[in-house]
Write an enzyme that holds these catalytic residues in place. Structure first.
Site, short mmCIF file in Angstrom:
data_model
loop_
_atom_site.label_atom_id
_atom_site.label_comp_id
_atom_site.label_asym_id
_atom_site.label_seq_id
_atom_site.Cartn_x
_atom_site.Cartn_y
_atom_site.Cartn_z
N ASP A 120 0.85 -1.20 0.00
CA ASP A 120 0.00 0.00 0.00
C ASP A 120 0.88 1.24 0.00
OD1 ASP A 120 -2.10 -1.68 0.17
OD2 ASP A 120 -2.57 -1.30 2.27
N ASP A 122 1.44 3.97 1.58
CA ASP A 122 1.46 4.84 2.76
C ASP A 122 2.75 4.54 3.52
OD1 ASP A 122 0.99 2.40 3.98
OD2 ASP A 122 -1.14 2.78 4.24
N SER A 348 -12.12 3.08 -3.77
CA SER A 348 -10.69 3.39 -3.68
C SER A 348 -10.20 3.06 -2.26
CB SER A 348 -10.47 4.87 -3.99
OG SER A 348 -11.16 5.66 -3.05
N TYR A 349 -8.89 3.20 -2.08
CA TYR A 349 -8.27 2.88 -0.79
C TYR A 349 -8.97 3.64 0.35
CZ TYR A 349 -4.37 1.83 2.38
OH TYR A 349 -3.60 1.37 3.39
N PRO A 350 -9.43 2.90 1.36
CA PRO A 350 -10.28 3.56 2.36
C PRO A 350 -9.53 4.26 3.48
CG PRO A 350 -10.24 1.21 2.77
CD PRO A 350 -9.37 1.45 1.56
#
Length: 644
Positions: A120, A122, A348-350
């Site tokens: 991911d 992040d 989309s990415y939550p």
DNA sequence: GCAAGGTC
């Protein structure tokens, strides 16, 4: 022979989704030994440029591969004084249950020209990427390392990420490494101190571990808020604060004046500008002066267009708060459901803090994808047929992920009940963002009656716009007001005194708590829900159901232990010599700032770790010195419970 | 037996 590229995602579901998109669905699946979740997917893909067509093995880890812990001789609680954990040697090792996964990566790396990291996008993902890189390099020192940058698993997006890889962000990975070390040392030192000291005090604590981490956050925030003078709301400190206000509340009677006029068959209620007062005699006197004046005079007639703004693009925190409120799901459930919807490629990415859409994103295309829906498809069509508006922009941008939005349409019968609710919310919110504000006309009438002023308001909703799709907002026309003219005189139909009692504030609710945690930088958007679950589990707070049925609300009430710890730490901290440095070291926000410094390259990981440890060590020594304060508070609140 | 952050 085609060159081989090893791809590693953060979780099995993403590995599968990426493999599906890159291969067009034609891939082979191989189980790996020792882990039932991780699979290797094999297929060919044309990466273009220097790479060309390669044979790909796409696999994954399952979150972090490694963990940090103290060397063996420091692991026993009695093996050393808790304070020595600030310096004790630590080791990073692959978690036992992750060994087969690490083996798989090392083995696959041996035959691979390059490693593409698909974790991911992040900070944690960057660190997990570095863990994957370390394993791959251990298997093949010459492997080339790249990173795919993506924020959803929509097909075209994924393919582009594969064609335009970037490098791993070492700064971000270092920032996370610093956090991991600090969390371990500080958490373990304080937890051991606290637990060992307090379990001798009262029988109720004998078998309990009194963990420090989440607790410290809570206590410190309440202090900081108090310092800022805005002690409005909630974590344990927040919860306790509110609890005490509820407990100490005494209702007071108040009185006010209301004025009523019947005109054109309508009954208009005028509200007193002073709202209410706590002295009956004074209010009586004021009313008498009104009545003596006989006539009231219209001092203001204000008609103006007004609007209700469409919502901002959706962030994680907002999703959790709205979810608690309107979907009747607790924040942990919402995140699990959102994660599943993301994994399946519907949203989309939550996990995002961003409340502004990139200029580059094709919003209309996303709106069009909702055409097939029987509930809001027609609305989506109307947007594209001319009603579309560019969304408002909020002030947050985490530079990693867009606001939460639907990336494809899914038929409701493919979703379970909770997924349906959350998906529907995400879509409606997105369509609302792309709509126009609701428009209306407001009327404000002010009158003077004797020496007192009163007012009344009217609203006519003219265009509902976004409200038609965003069913969670309410904005309705009030009863229509009769005509008034500025300067006109009239005799009120009624004017009299009313009374009432002030009501106690209510205990803290989940959306309130999330809001406070967010405002104070507690946890990441992904973990706030877990922190809340943890303080329940640790029995620092209990949940109370207020009201019943559909309108019931969960509220947080501190346990005796919770109250004792807050009061105890209040007293411990009271005596710290330097009041500025006292609050600082505890703050997660501080940690966040230092991590950002590592990310921007202004500080190194080692600098941040050393400086932070120095600060916390000072507080630790102080706490040790004043441990009796903590003990006393526990005796005070917990002693009665020992019998039961 | 300790932390927080990933994920199953």
């Amino acid at each position: 022979m085609a060159r081989k590229i090893l791809c590693v995602a953060e979780k099995p579901a993403i590995a599968r989704a990426v493999a599906t998109h890159l291969s067009g669905g034609a891939f082979q699946t191989h189980a790996i030994r020792g882990n039932q979740y991780v699979k290797n997917y094999e297929f060919d893909f044309n990466f273009g440029g220097a790479w060309g067509t390669c044979s790909v093995t796409m696999t994954s880890v399952v979150g972090h591969l490694t963990g940090l812990d103290f060397d063996r001789q420091y692991k026993g609680w009695m093996s050393c004084p808790p304070g020595s954990l600030f310096e004790a040697p630590v080791q990073e090792t692959v978690d036992k249950d992750k060994l087969p996964i690490a083996d798989n990566i090392r083995n696959q790396a041996k035959y691979s020209k390059a490693l593409f990291i698909w974790t991911d996008c992040d900070r944690e993902g960057e660190h997990i990427g570095s863990e994957v890189r370390n394993q791959a390099k251990a298997g093949n020192a010459r492997i080339e390392v790249k990173r795919a940058k993506f924020s959803n698993t929509e097909s075209a997006h994924v393919r582009r990420a594969a064609l335009e890889p970037v490098n791993l962000d070492e700064y971000q990975a270092s920032a996370v490494a610093a956090r991991i070390e600090l969390d371990l040392r500080i958490g373990a030192a304080f937890t051991r101190l606290q637990t060992l000291q307090l379990q001798t005090v009262v029988a109720a604590l004998k078998e309990k571990v009194i963990s420090y981490g989440k607790l410290s956050i809570m206590i410190d925030i309440s202090k900081r808020i108090n310092k800022l003078g805005s002690c409005q709301f909630p974590t344990l400190g927040f919860v306790v604060d509110r609890y005490l206000r509820v407990q100490n509340f005494k209702p007071e009677t108040f009185w006010g004046i209301k004025v009523i006029l019947s005109r054109e068959g309508k009954k208009v209620n005028f509200l007193w500008k002073r709202v209410h007062l706590f002295d009956r005699a004074v209010v009586t006197m004021m009313l008498e002066r009104c009545l003596l004046a006989k006539q009231a005079r219209v001092t203001k007639v204000n008609q103006k267009p007004t609007s209700k703004w469409r919502p901002l693009p959706l962030t994680t925190v907002d999703l959790q708060m709205m979810g608690s409120r309107f979907l009747r799901l607790d924040s942990q459930t919402i995140m699990k459901v959102a994660e599943a919807l993301y994994t399946k490629g519907f949203i989309s990415y939550p996990r995002t803090e961003t409340d502004q859409f990139d200029k580059g994103i094709d919003l209309k295309k996303l709106v069009e994808k909702q055409y097939p829906d029987s509930s809001w498809g027609q609305y989506a069509r109307e947007l594209i047929d001319g009603k579309f508006r560019t969304p408002r922009s909020g002030r947050h941008n985490d530079k990693a992920h867009p606001p939460i939005h639907p990336v494809s349409w899914v038929s409701p019968n493919q979703l379970n009940a909770n997924e349906k609710k959350v998906y529907e919310f995400v879509v409606r919110r997105f369509l609302a963002c792309c709509s126009d504000d609701a428009k209306g006309q407001s009327t404000e009438i002010e009158i003077q009656y004797g020496d007192e002023f009163f007012h009344t308001n009217g609203l006519i909703v003219l265009e509902r716009n976004y409200l038609d799709v965003y069913v969670y907002d309410k904005w309705e026309s009030s009863q229509q007001l009769p005509n008034f003219e500025r300067g006109e005189l009239f005799e009120p139909t009624e004017a009299n005194i009313f009374d009432g009692k002030t009501t106690a504030p209510s205990y803290l609710t989940e959306p309130e708590l999330i809001g406070l945690m967010d405002a104070n930088g507690i946890g990441t958007d992904a973990t706030m829900a877990e922190h809340i679950a943890k303080i329940k589990e640790r029995e620092y707070v209990a949940i109370n159901e207020r009201g019943g049925g559909r309108s019931s609300v969960q509220e947080f009430i501190p346990t005796r232990l919770g109250v004792a710890l807050v009061e105890g730490y209040d007293n411990v901290v009271e005596g710290l010599p330097n009041s500025v440095s006292l609050s600082k070291p505890f703050l997660r926000k501080e940690m966040e700032l230092r991590m950002l410094e590592i990310c921007s390259g202004t500080k190194t990981r080692q600098e941040v770790v050393q400086q932070s440890l120095d600060m916390y060590r000072e507080v630790f020594i102080h706490t040790q010195r004043r441990i009796n304060m903590l003990k006393a508070a526990c005796r005070k609140y917990l002693v009665e419970e020992t019998g039961s």
